[in-house]
Write a protein that holds these residues in place. Structure first.
Motif, PDB file in Angstrom:
ATOM      1  N   TYR A 190      89.687   5.141  25.857  1.00  0.00           N
ATOM      2  CA  TYR A 190      90.563   5.919  26.741  1.00  0.00           C
ATOM      3  C   TYR A 190      90.711   7.362  26.245  1.00  0.00           C
ATOM      4  CZ  TYR A 190      94.875   7.471  29.014  1.00  0.00           C
ATOM      5  OH  TYR A 190      95.802   8.186  29.705  1.00  0.00           O
ATOM      6  N   ILE A 191      91.017   7.524  24.959  1.00  0.00           N
ATOM      7  CA  ILE A 191      91.223   8.859  24.403  1.00  0.00           C
ATOM      8  C   ILE A 191      89.940   9.681  24.464  1.00  0.00           C
ATOM      9  CG2 ILE A 191      91.695  10.099  22.249  1.00  0.00           C
ATOM     10  CD1 ILE A 191      93.642   7.777  21.573  1.00  0.00           C
ATOM     11  N   ARG A 192      88.831   9.036  24.234  1.00  0.00           N
ATOM     12  CA  ARG A 192      87.546   9.758  24.207  1.00  0.00           C
ATOM     13  C   ARG A 192      87.095  10.178  25.603  1.00  0.00           C
ATOM     14  NH1 ARG A 192      84.213  10.360  19.960  1.00  0.00           N
ATOM     15  NH2 ARG A 192      82.059  10.945  20.344  1.00  0.00           N
ATOM     16  N   HIS A 193      87.433   9.378  26.629  1.00  0.00           N
ATOM     17  CA  HIS A 193      86.859   9.630  27.953  1.00  0.00           C
ATOM     18  C   HIS A 193      87.855  10.060  29.021  1.00  0.00           C
ATOM     19  CE1 HIS A 193      82.930   8.232  26.683  1.00  0.00           C
ATOM     20  NE2 HIS A 193      83.487   7.133  26.181  1.00  0.00           N
ATOM     21  N   HIS A 194      89.156   9.804  28.816  1.00  0.00           N
ATOM     22  CA  HIS A 194      90.126  10.221  29.831  1.00  0.00           C
ATOM     23  C   HIS A 194      90.116  11.737  29.969  1.00  0.00           C
ATOM     24  CE1 HIS A 194      93.531  10.388  32.415  1.00  0.00           C
ATOM     25  NE2 HIS A 194      94.331  10.944  31.512  1.00  0.00           N
ATOM     26  N   ARG A 195      90.022  12.206  31.210  1.00  0.00           N
ATOM     27  CA  ARG A 195      89.897  13.632  31.519  1.00  0.00           C
ATOM     28  C   ARG A 195      88.608  14.225  30.947  1.00  0.00           C
ATOM     29  NH1 ARG A 195      95.713  16.738  31.177  1.00  0.00           N
ATOM     30  NH2 ARG A 195      96.957  15.282  32.401  1.00  0.00           N
ATOM     31  N   GLY A 196      87.621  13.383  30.721  1.00  0.00           N
ATOM     32  CA  GLY A 196      86.334  13.853  30.227  1.00  0.00           C
ATOM     33  C   GLY A 196      85.357  14.104  31.358  1.00  0.00           C
ATOM     34  N   ILE A 197      84.303  13.286  31.412  1.00  0.00           N
ATOM     35  CA  ILE A 197      83.279  13.478  32.431  1.00  0.00           C
ATOM     36  C   ILE A 197      83.839  13.314  33.837  1.00  0.00           C
ATOM     37  CG2 ILE A 197      82.534  11.061  32.488  1.00  0.00           C
ATOM     38  CD1 ILE A 197      80.225  14.166  32.580  1.00  0.00           C
ATOM     39  N   SER A 198      84.952  12.576  33.970  1.00  0.00           N
ATOM     40  CA  SER A 198      85.570  12.369  35.286  1.00  0.00           C
ATOM     41  C   SER A 198      86.171  13.652  35.851  1.00  0.00           C
ATOM     42  CB  SER A 198      86.662  11.307  35.191  1.00  0.00           C
ATOM     43  OG  SER A 198      87.698  11.752  34.327  1.00  0.00           O
ATOM     44  N   HIS A 199      86.323  14.685  35.005  1.00  0.00           N
ATOM     45  CA  HIS A 199      86.889  15.962  35.441  1.00  0.00           C
ATOM     46  C   HIS A 199      85.841  17.082  35.421  1.00  0.00           C
ATOM     47  CE1 HIS A 199      90.563  13.737  34.955  1.00  0.00           C
ATOM     48  NE2 HIS A 199      91.329  14.772  35.234  1.00  0.00           N
ATOM     49  N   PRO A 228      82.410  19.296  36.764  1.00  0.00           N
ATOM     50  CA  PRO A 228      82.005  19.790  38.080  1.00  0.00           C
ATOM     51  C   PRO A 228      81.209  18.769  38.902  1.00  0.00           C
ATOM     52  CG  PRO A 228      81.664  21.483  36.426  1.00  0.00           C
ATOM     53  CD  PRO A 228      82.040  20.239  35.680  1.00  0.00           C
ATOM     54  N   ILE A 229      80.342  18.024  38.234  1.00  0.00           N
ATOM     55  CA  ILE A 229      79.561  17.009  38.950  1.00  0.00           C
ATOM     56  C   ILE A 229      80.477  15.916  39.477  1.00  0.00           C
ATOM     57  CG2 ILE A 229      77.788  15.224  38.691  1.00  0.00           C
ATOM     58  CD1 ILE A 229      76.440  17.051  36.627  1.00  0.00           C
ATOM     59  N   ALA A 230      81.441  15.495  38.640  1.00  0.00           N
ATOM     60  CA  ALA A 230      82.378  14.450  39.063  1.00  0.00           C
ATOM     61  C   ALA A 230      83.260  14.934  40.208  1.00  0.00           C
ATOM     62  CB  ALA A 230      83.242  14.012  37.881  1.00  0.00           C
ATOM     63  N   VAL A 231      83.668  16.197  40.175  1.00  0.00           N
ATOM     64  CA  VAL A 231      84.483  16.750  41.259  1.00  0.00           C
ATOM     65  C   VAL A 231      83.760  16.607  42.588  1.00  0.00           C
ATOM     66  CG1 VAL A 231      85.353  18.915  42.236  1.00  0.00           C
ATOM     67  CG2 VAL A 231      85.845  18.341  39.852  1.00  0.00           C
ATOM     68  N   ALA A 277      86.490  20.113  31.482  1.00  0.00           N
ATOM     69  CA  ALA A 277      86.177  20.540  32.843  1.00  0.00           C
ATOM     70  C   ALA A 277      84.818  21.221  32.974  1.00  0.00           C
ATOM     71  CB  ALA A 277      87.271  21.476  33.350  1.00  0.00           C
ATOM     72  N   LEU A 278      84.176  21.553  31.852  1.00  0.00           N
ATOM     73  CA  LEU A 278      82.877  22.234  31.920  1.00  0.00           C
ATOM     74  C   LEU A 278      81.712  21.336  31.495  1.00  0.00           C
ATOM     75  CD1 LEU A 278      83.825  25.774  30.566  1.00  0.00           C
ATOM     76  CD2 LEU A 278      83.608  25.018  32.936  1.00  0.00           C
ATOM     77  N   TRP A 311      87.122  20.479  24.691  1.00  0.00           N
ATOM     78  CA  TRP A 311      88.312  20.299  25.521  1.00  0.00           C
ATOM     79  C   TRP A 311      88.909  21.656  25.846  1.00  0.00           C
ATOM     80  CZ3 TRP A 311      90.117  15.709  27.484  1.00  0.00           C
ATOM     81  CH2 TRP A 311      89.489  14.554  27.004  1.00  0.00           C
ATOM     82  N   ILE A 312      89.266  21.854  27.106  1.00  0.00           N
ATOM     83  CA  ILE A 312      89.925  23.082  27.534  1.00  0.00           C
ATOM     84  C   ILE A 312      91.392  22.746  27.776  1.00  0.00           C
ATOM     85  CG2 ILE A 312      89.987  24.931  29.244  1.00  0.00           C
ATOM     86  CD1 ILE A 312      87.055  24.274  29.858  1.00  0.00           C
ATOM     87  N   ALA A 313      92.239  23.225  26.872  1.00  0.00           N
ATOM     88  CA  ALA A 313      93.669  22.919  26.947  1.00  0.00           C
ATOM     89  C   ALA A 313      94.441  24.195  26.648  1.00  0.00           C
ATOM     90  CB  ALA A 313      94.034  21.816  25.960  1.00  0.00           C
ATOM     91  N   ILE A 314      94.912  24.875  27.678  1.00  0.00           N
ATOM     92  CA  ILE A 314      95.571  26.159  27.490  1.00  0.00           C
ATOM     93  C   ILE A 314      96.973  25.964  26.931  1.00  0.00           C
ATOM     94  CG2 ILE A 314      96.290  28.293  28.618  1.00  0.00           C
ATOM     95  CD1 ILE A 314      94.044  27.880  30.624  1.00  0.00           C
TER      96      ILE A 314
END
Length: 325
Positions: free
Chosen positions: A58-67, A69-72, A119-120, A127-130
């Motif tokens: 979960y930690i490794r993949h949540h908000r990963g490839i699922s977020h 551009p291809i997944a979008v 997201a990229l 990880w992009i986390a502002i």
């Protein structure tokens, strides 16, 4: 963001879609767009199902490839395509474009959280986390909820949600300026600052802060602009030893290090095993650091047990490490 905010944001996109003449003039298309926007605004978080496997996955993949551009693109096509089967007499193009917007907004707003997204991917895996909007922000949720209530009471959804989104944008700018001020204070106070990691809380005036300098980690709390240093730890590189190298191969430790931008480690040696603990410094609460990864190794550096996740007491952590109890 949290599920509730994503859903209310999806309703807002559905209401905003009435600016599109095709949606405004076709009740069936409007209904399809509203349903699609609500589902699409939550779709990337369907990867929460990884939680049923284990915390490391979960930690490794949540908000990963699922977020990514291809997944979008895939989420938007899957959601709009599924809904279109029930609305074949409407415009698929208009339906898809509004669902696509809902999915894009989901990923976009998530980058402002401390958790962040990849997201990229697959172009950039970091990880992009502002880090200036809490995962659940009561102000943002209340704005969307107020817009929905106004719509139900008869307000024009186009103007209502344009106003709501405008205020949300202004709020993001304000929170960014709040973060910038905190970062500036930290850089002015400490020497050789390499990074300042901010963790907004559910309370607007309180932030958790972790500062990485050349020699130390500092953990601080900002309240109403006042900074209080809570902890200071010597910054030590991971040792190049057999036990540490064995620990770094464990899936729970890998997931933790892949996710955490600022952590320290502890090594405790017992008669029968060695315990290595990795501690994320972003989540200090009530004097504890609840997000950890722990691995226990036997004298031959084989993994006896390991765990990663959020635990709020030592007793609960030890229960997670069952083979040691």
């Amino acid at each position: 963001m949290d599920t509730a905010t994503h859903i209310t944001m999806g309703v807002a996109v559905g209401g905003l879609a009435t600016v599109d003449p095709a949606v405004q003039q076709d009740p069936s298309l409007f209904q399809a767009v509203l349903i699609g926007s609500i589902i699409g605004s939550h779709a990337p978080d369907f990867d929460t199902l990884f939680k049923f496997k284990d915390n490391a996955t979960y930690i490794r993949h949540h908000r990963g490839i699922s977020h990514s551009p291809i997944a979008v693109l895939l989420w938007s096509l899957l959601v709009s395509g599924s809904i279109y089967l029930f609305y074949l007499d409407t415009s698929f193009l208009h339906l898809w474009l509004w669902v696509l917007l809902a999915v894009i907004l989901h990923v976009f707003v998530d980058i402002f959280n401390p958790y962040g997204t990849q997201a990229l991917r697959p172009f950039v895996n970091r990880w992009i986390a502002i880090g200036f909007i809490n995962t659940f922000d009561p102000f943002i949720f209340s704005l969307y909820l107020a817009g929905i209530i106004a719509w139900l009471l008869g307000a024009n959804p186009r103007y209502t949600f344009l106003i709501v989104l405008f205020v949300v944008v202004l709020y993001h700018i304000k929170r960014y300026l709040d973060k910038r001020e905190i970062v500036k204070k930290m850089k002015d106070h400490f020497d050789h600052v390499e990074r300042v990691v901010t963790q907004p809380t559910i309370r607007h005036n309180i932030w958790r802060v972790a500062v990485i300098t050349k020699e130390y980690f500092f953990v601080a709390r900002s309240e109403n602009g006042h900074i209080e240093i809570k902890d200071k730890f010597e910054r030590k590189p991971l040792p190049d030893t057999a036990e540490m190298n064995a620990a770094l191969q464990d899936k729970n430790v890998k997931a933790f290090i892949n996710f955490s931008p600022v952590y320290r480690y502890e090594i405790d040696r017992f008669d029968d095993y060695t315990e290595i603990r990795f501690i994320d410094l972003r989540y200090r609460a009530k004097g504890r650091y609840p997000f950890v990864a722990v691995v226990a190794l036997d004298k031959f550096y084989n993994v006896i047990t390991s765990y990663t996740g959020w635990v709020y007491s030592e007793d609960k952590l030890q229960k997670k490490l069952e083979p040691l109890t």
